[in-house]
Design an enzyme around this catalytic site. Structure first.
Site: not given
Ligand SMILES: C[S@@+](CC[C@H](N)C(=O)[O-])C[C@H]1O[C@@H](n2cnc3c(N)ncnc32)[C@H](O)[C@@H]1O
Length: 342
Positions: A135, A158, A176, A180
């Protein structure tokens, strides 16, 4: 420009995973989930692997169907999906009081759709934090095309352990994404740490609502479908989120489930009973065409083996989301604005 063509879709499936390993990544990903024998404990213990596999597998489908911003939106009648997505992003900028010169952090920034929109809307410099390398490579290319590569950047890390000093940012938002996290308090504490005192954090969280009944089998099934289809270790309740923010040290300015008064339901784009020309790819017929195309390209060995299975679990996600939205047991837009005290 967004990579929205069919060949871009299939060439992107797997992200940074070797194409010949996509099928086994799908199997490993599925095994984390309840319907394949997995449990919440192992999803939480292995959240980084689980979430990264999910986004390596799913990102090109998101970009194909949804565009550069990977989120739902509160939506007015006569507003297009795209307009509502932008307004939902501008709303965060307004709530945070963003002004030129502020140093802003986007936590879990996807491929940077919201980051580019909010940076242009507010003339701020935004750092996108994301743990998914694929990404970030897409986001960096799109920032260059948009001419935002000098003022905005990406950091691969992270959000449970961010590589920033204490008190670094003038404002932080998450769209959103922090859903996670394996532990909400730990995640919010880390955001609190890197935010300057007296400044604000705003977010849209995925949550189960007070209508969710943990003893209701159909509610439980919908929650499991949402977790499987969206790479989530668990879905917390709005109350748990609020408690976690307070435990992390934040003062709550205001919070509300924005889905509750959205004139058009947020899940409308995924609802198979409606038709839309402007978001055709998300309609039942559009999704049928995508599925058939992915299946054919996989058969012809143009798409990596396992692509159709990704398409299948994303379909499950859509079904779970629409059911959860209709029953009002789930929201993707529990909004809060919180402040780190001086
Ligand atoms: C549903 S997507 C939303 C992306 C963005 N906020 C948008 O609205 O287009 C969730 C994002 O959180 C990131 N993510 C999830 N867990 C993460 C972590 N532990 N550290 C950093 N990023 C994380 C994912 O890689 C993804 O890019």
């Amino acid at each position: 420009m967004s990579k929205s063509g069919a060949l871009n879709l299939v060439s992107g499936v797997g992200g940074k995973i070797n194409k010949e390993d996509v099928q086994s990544a799908v199997e490993q990903y599925e095994k984390y989930h309840t319907s394949y024998g997995g449990d919440e404990e192992s999803r939480k213990a292995n959240y980084s692997d689980m979430v990264n596999k999910y986004y390596d597998l799913a990102t090109s489908f998101y970009e194909f169907g949804w565009g550069e911003s990977f989120h739902f939106a509160h939506r007015w009648k006569e507003e297009s999906l795209r307009e509502s997505i932008k307004r939902h992003e501008h709303f965060l900028g307004l709530q945070l009081g963003l002004k030129p010169g502020m140093k802003v952090l986007d936590v879990g920034c996807g491929i940077g759709g919201p980051l580019r929109e909010i940076a242009r809307f507010s003339s701020t410099s935004i750092t996108g934090l994301n743990n998914n390398e694929y990404q970030i490579s897409r986001g960096s290319a799109l920032n260059r095309i948009a001419g935002l590569d000098k003022s905005c950047d990406f950091v691969k890390a992270d959000f449970m352990k961010m590589p920033f000093s204490d008190d670094t940012f003038d404002a932080i938002y998450a769209i959103e994404a922090t859903c996670h996290a394996p532990d909400a308090v730990g995640c919010y504490k880390e955001i609190y740490r890197v935010l300057k005192p007296g400044q604000y954090f705003a977010a849209y969280e995925w949550c189960i609502t007070d209508h969710f009944n943990p003893n209701n089998e159909s509610h439980k099934k919908i929650k499991a479908e949402i977790e499987l289809g969206n790479g989530l270790p668990d879905v917390r309740s709005t109350r748990e989120c609020l408690d976690a923010l307070k435990l992390a040290g934040f003062e709550v300015t205001w919070e509300k489930d924005l889905a509750a008064d959205s004139p058009l339901p947020w899940y409308l784009p995924l609802d198979t009973s409606r038709f839309s020309i402007t978001s055709f790819r998300l309609t039942a017929f559009g999704r049928f065409i995508t599925r058939t195309m992915v299946k054919t390209l996989e058969f012809l060995r143009i798409a990596p083996e396992g692509s159709e299975r990704v398409s299948a679990f994303l379909e499950k996600a859509a079904e779970g989301l629409v059911a959860g939205g209709r029953m009002e047991i789930f929201t993707p837009m529990y909004f809060f604005l919180v402040r780190k005290p001086l």
